[in-house]
Design a protein around this motif. Structure first.
Motif, PDB file in Angstrom:
ATOM      1  N   PRO A   1       8.857   1.231  11.152  1.00  0.00           N
ATOM      2  CA  PRO A   1       8.214   0.819   9.839  1.00  0.00           C
ATOM      3  C   PRO A   1       9.324   1.599   9.384  1.00  0.00           C
ATOM      4  O   PRO A   1      10.039   3.019   9.893  1.00  0.00           O
ATOM      5  N   TRP A   2       8.793   1.790   7.583  1.00  0.00           N
ATOM      6  CA  TRP A   2       9.935   2.388   6.726  1.00  0.00           C
ATOM      7  C   TRP A   2       9.283   3.946   6.791  1.00  0.00           C
ATOM      8  O   TRP A   2       9.942   4.983   7.260  1.00  0.00           O
ATOM      9  N   GLN A   3       8.220   4.752   7.398  1.00  0.00           N
ATOM     10  CA  GLN A   3       7.620   5.739   7.617  1.00  0.00           C
ATOM     11  C   GLN A   3       8.241   6.066   8.632  1.00  0.00           C
ATOM     12  O   GLN A   3       8.140   7.505   9.024  1.00  0.00           O
ATOM     13  N   VAL A   4       8.342   5.805   9.600  1.00  0.00           N
ATOM     14  CA  VAL A   4       8.882   6.369  10.968  1.00  0.00           C
ATOM     15  C   VAL A   4      10.690   6.589  10.465  1.00  0.00           C
ATOM     16  O   VAL A   4      11.503   8.385  10.767  1.00  0.00           O
ATOM     17  N   ILE A   5      11.151   6.185   9.455  1.00  0.00           N
ATOM     18  CA  ILE A   5      12.271   6.678   9.127  1.00  0.00           C
ATOM     19  C   ILE A   5      12.140   7.841   8.479  1.00  0.00           C
ATOM     20  O   ILE A   5      12.999   8.882   8.390  1.00  0.00           O
TER      21      ILE A   5
ATOM     22  N   LEU B   1       4.745   0.574  -1.091  1.00  0.00           N
ATOM     23  CA  LEU B   1       4.210  -0.416  -2.226  1.00  0.00           C
ATOM     24  C   LEU B   1       5.477  -0.566  -2.911  1.00  0.00           C
ATOM     25  O   LEU B   1       5.446  -1.827  -2.929  1.00  0.00           O
ATOM     26  N   LEU B   2       6.650  -0.101  -2.643  1.00  0.00           N
ATOM     27  CA  LEU B   2       8.497  -0.642  -2.954  1.00  0.00           C
ATOM     28  C   LEU B   2       8.376  -1.589  -1.919  1.00  0.00           C
ATOM     29  O   LEU B   2       9.119  -2.655  -2.499  1.00  0.00           O
ATOM     30  N   ALA B   3       8.359  -1.769  -0.647  1.00  0.00           N
ATOM     31  CA  ALA B   3       8.853  -2.563  -0.368  1.00  0.00           C
ATOM     32  C   ALA B   3       7.880  -3.712  -0.562  1.00  0.00           C
ATOM     33  O   ALA B   3       8.652  -4.740  -0.227  1.00  0.00           O
ATOM     34  N   MET B   4       6.526  -3.825  -0.454  1.00  0.00           N
ATOM     35  CA  MET B   4       5.659  -5.448  -0.748  1.00  0.00           C
ATOM     36  C   MET B   4       6.192  -5.793  -2.258  1.00  0.00           C
ATOM     37  O   MET B   4       6.034  -6.829  -2.318  1.00  0.00           O
TER      38      MET B   4
END
Length: 358
Positions: A58-62, A242-245
């Motif tokens: 997930p982007w949060q991990v990055i 939000l940006l990804a969705m």
């Protein structure tokens, strides 16, 4: 420090490029995978798969990795570096996504929903048989009690002798009362099983429509007419999510309303009454997705708006069961498949337009 696992076999170019960039960032921390996983409360095996490219994080991990690197170096990671990795991440997401992958996801969800439906149907049959048996036994006891009462009335003067002749009257009454309580319990359990089966059948119907949409690689046919396209409400406290969705759903050509909290979602639902679907994160501060969903379902104006939970909490049945119990119509785990998400939203848009064209 233990060496990282080698890059996975048969990686596509985009996944390999992202994994190499993440490995370079991680190695600058000079930590073992196990120690870093403990720091971030992650599974070491999962972190290892993120770093060898066999699983897309997930982007949060990055984002957390950028934070840790900045703290270790004592200087912020440059905007250029973040944008570079963001671009690699987007390419990896696109490369990992395909109609075939989305079909696999939806077919698994369909199989799960069908299993619940069959299990609920069998349980309903068993409960129905038990309920019928208890009801018949109560009817028999009522008949016997009524006969005894009639005997008492007809021969009141012999009441004492009659009571002695039928010492089991009180026992019959106790048995009847116990059976009546069991009937109430079985009736409630049967209603629950029937409701669970109906919900599972509804999910099966939705998933079959979503599978059709993915297999055709197009949105489902929408009713024609003068009506405006409904909006989509996206609720997530992480700006990157939000940006990804937004990027994934932009191709549907519908207005996207994005908010970052449950309270903002409730306000948006007061300001607009034309949402086809709500996509909501579960883990949010102050008011989580489950609580927000409960508030939405309590309001007569918004109780029928379908809610999709999109979360990183996992695919376990206990999580999805809680989501369905809260009132959601679907439950998707991150990282999500863009094809599957677009198909789900397109189907709910189609349902909204069908209902409002009548």
């Amino acid at each position: 420090m233990p060496k990282l696992q080698p890059l996975g076999d048969d990686l596509n170019d985009a996944s390999r490029a992202l994994a190499e960039a993440l490995r370079e960032l991680f190695e600058s921390l000079h930590l073992s995978v196990r120690r870093y996983a403990a720091r971030r409360r992650l599974d070491p095996g999962t972190v290892s798969r993120y770093l060898n490219g066999t699983r897309l994080p997930p982007w949060q991990v990055i984002s957390d990795l950028f934070t840790d690197v900045a703290e270790h170096r004592g200087t912020a990671v440059t905007t250029e570096a973040i944008e570079l990795v963001r671009g690699l991440y987007g390419s990896a997401v696109d490369a990992a996504s395909s109609p075939k992958h989305a079909v696999e996801i939806l077919e698994q969800q369909l199989a799960d929903a069908d299993h619940i439906s069959r299990r609920s149907s069998v349980r309903g049959d068993v409960l129905g048989d038990a309920l019928l048996d208890r009801t018949q036994r109560i009817a028999d006891l009522e008949t016997r009690l009524n006969q005894l009462e009639a005997d008492r009335i007809a021969e009141r003067k012999w009441a004492d002798e009659l009571a002695q002749a039928h010492p089991d009257v009180s026992g019959l009454i106790q048995e009847r009362n116990a059976l009546q309580m069991e009937v109430e319990r079985l009736g409630a359990a049967l209603a629950e099983a029937q409701a669970q089966r109906a919900a599972a059948e509804g999910r099966c119907d939705l998933l079959e429509r979503q599978l059709d949409a993915v297999e055709q690689a197009t949105a489902p046919a929408l009713p024609t007419g003068p009506q405006d396209m409904p909006k989509i409400l996206i609720v997530d406290d992480q700006p990157d999510n939000l940006l990804a969705m937004t990027a994934v759903l932009a191709t549907l050509e519908q207005e996207l309303v994005t908010v970052s909290s449950g309270r903002e979602a409730l306000k948006a639902l007061l300001d607009h009454d034309d949402f086809a679907v709500i996509i909501m994160d579960v883990q949010m501060p102050e008011m989580d997705g489950y609580e927000t969903c409960a508030h939405i379902k309590r309001r007569p104006r918004t109780r029928d708006v379908p809610i999709i939970f999109l979360t990183a909490m996992g695919t376990g049945s206990e999580h999805s069961a809680r989501g369905y119990a809260a009132g959601a119509v679907d439950y998707i785990s991150k990282p999500f498949d863009p094809w599957a998400l677009r198909a789900k939203v397109a189907v709910f848009t189609s349902i909204y337009l069908e209902r409002h064209s009548q």
